[in-house]
Write a protein that holds these residues in place. Sequence first.
Motif, mmCIF file in Angstrom:
data_model
loop_
_atom_site.group_PDB
_atom_site.id
_atom_site.type_symbol
_atom_site.label_atom_id
_atom_site.label_comp_id
_atom_site.label_asym_id
_atom_site.label_seq_id
_atom_site.Cartn_x
_atom_site.Cartn_y
_atom_site.Cartn_z
ATOM 1 N N LYS A 196 34.489 47.109 40.362
ATOM 2 C CA LYS A 196 35.161 47.352 38.816
ATOM 3 C C LYS A 196 34.420 48.604 38.548
ATOM 4 O O LYS A 196 35.166 49.851 37.692
ATOM 5 C CB LYS A 196 33.902 46.126 38.080
ATOM 6 N N GLN A 197 33.108 48.915 38.708
ATOM 7 C CA GLN A 197 32.873 50.384 39.192
ATOM 8 C C GLN A 197 33.786 51.402 39.513
ATOM 9 O O GLN A 197 34.036 52.857 38.551
ATOM 10 C CB GLN A 197 31.765 50.458 39.406
ATOM 11 N N GLN B 167 36.449 52.038 37.189
ATOM 12 C CA GLN B 167 37.140 52.334 35.670
ATOM 13 C C GLN B 167 36.568 53.847 36.008
ATOM 14 O O GLN B 167 36.694 55.114 35.619
ATOM 15 C CB GLN B 167 35.214 51.956 35.502
ATOM 16 N N GLU C 245 38.459 57.194 34.880
ATOM 17 C CA GLU C 245 38.049 58.273 34.155
ATOM 18 C C GLU C 245 38.183 60.245 34.903
ATOM 19 O O GLU C 245 38.364 60.467 33.713
ATOM 20 C CB GLU C 245 36.782 58.070 33.315
#
Length: 282
Positions: free
Chosen positions: A140-141, A144, A148
Amino acid sequence: WFAGGAWVWGSMTPANRYSMIRNEMALKYCKKHDVRNVILTMWGDNGGECPYMDGLAALMHAAAQAEDMTEAEMKAKFFEATGESYDAFVGLDLPSFSRDPQDEPAMGRHERLTLYDDLLLGICSRITSADGSVYPGYAKQLHQWAAESPAHGYLFETQACLCDILAIKFHLPTKIRALYAAGDKDGLRQIAEEVCPELVRRLEAYYRAFRTQWYTVNKTYGFEVQDIRLGGLIRRTENCRAMLLDYCDGRIDRIEELEEGILSVKGCAVHPWANTVSANIL
């Protein structure tokens, strides 16, 4: 002269935290003994799966140690040079940790062993006792950070897709072996019909992300090795699934690989691909 390293070799991920620990100690003594010439090496052992750019945070950290930067100055300089988050680039090494990085030696290196560990042979299944529950959070990180990143999202997406695999494959060979030993055909069928197809889907997604990464940062030469390795892994997963179903449906009365016990394999920082996937000669 002193030659250190920003570790990007022998694995799918960088060893940023490991590099930082080693280089911080080394540079301290280089200063103490007036060693004026320092280089940091970056190799491509056993396939060159990890891009050199994944080690940028380790290089920045070494420069900061040499120039006595504060942490804030280091992160600002990294952003100035790359337009990227220093902390995010450090986090490219997350897949190598089967526990929280704070609770594990700085060079985990479990991602490559788990990725290629055979579902039935389980050669590397006993190297770690961790349960791998960290990987969904890592995925998940990293997804992300991929979204970004201004220009290097493909680096994070590759590692995110790897964590998606590890989230369901970590200790899967051990689970299969335990169900077989217990005679639990329902459990084995559930793995064959539900887990294995999802694992293949995630392997295909990782292959696509890895291919994009490779052709963004490398020449074409060498990717034939990755086609063979990852393509073979996908095909082997499909065959293991077929063997589990043959056993569950009574077409075979045993699975030979699961009749044999697993011996402990001594872990090491650079574990050759060939020694991970099979005890036979490749």
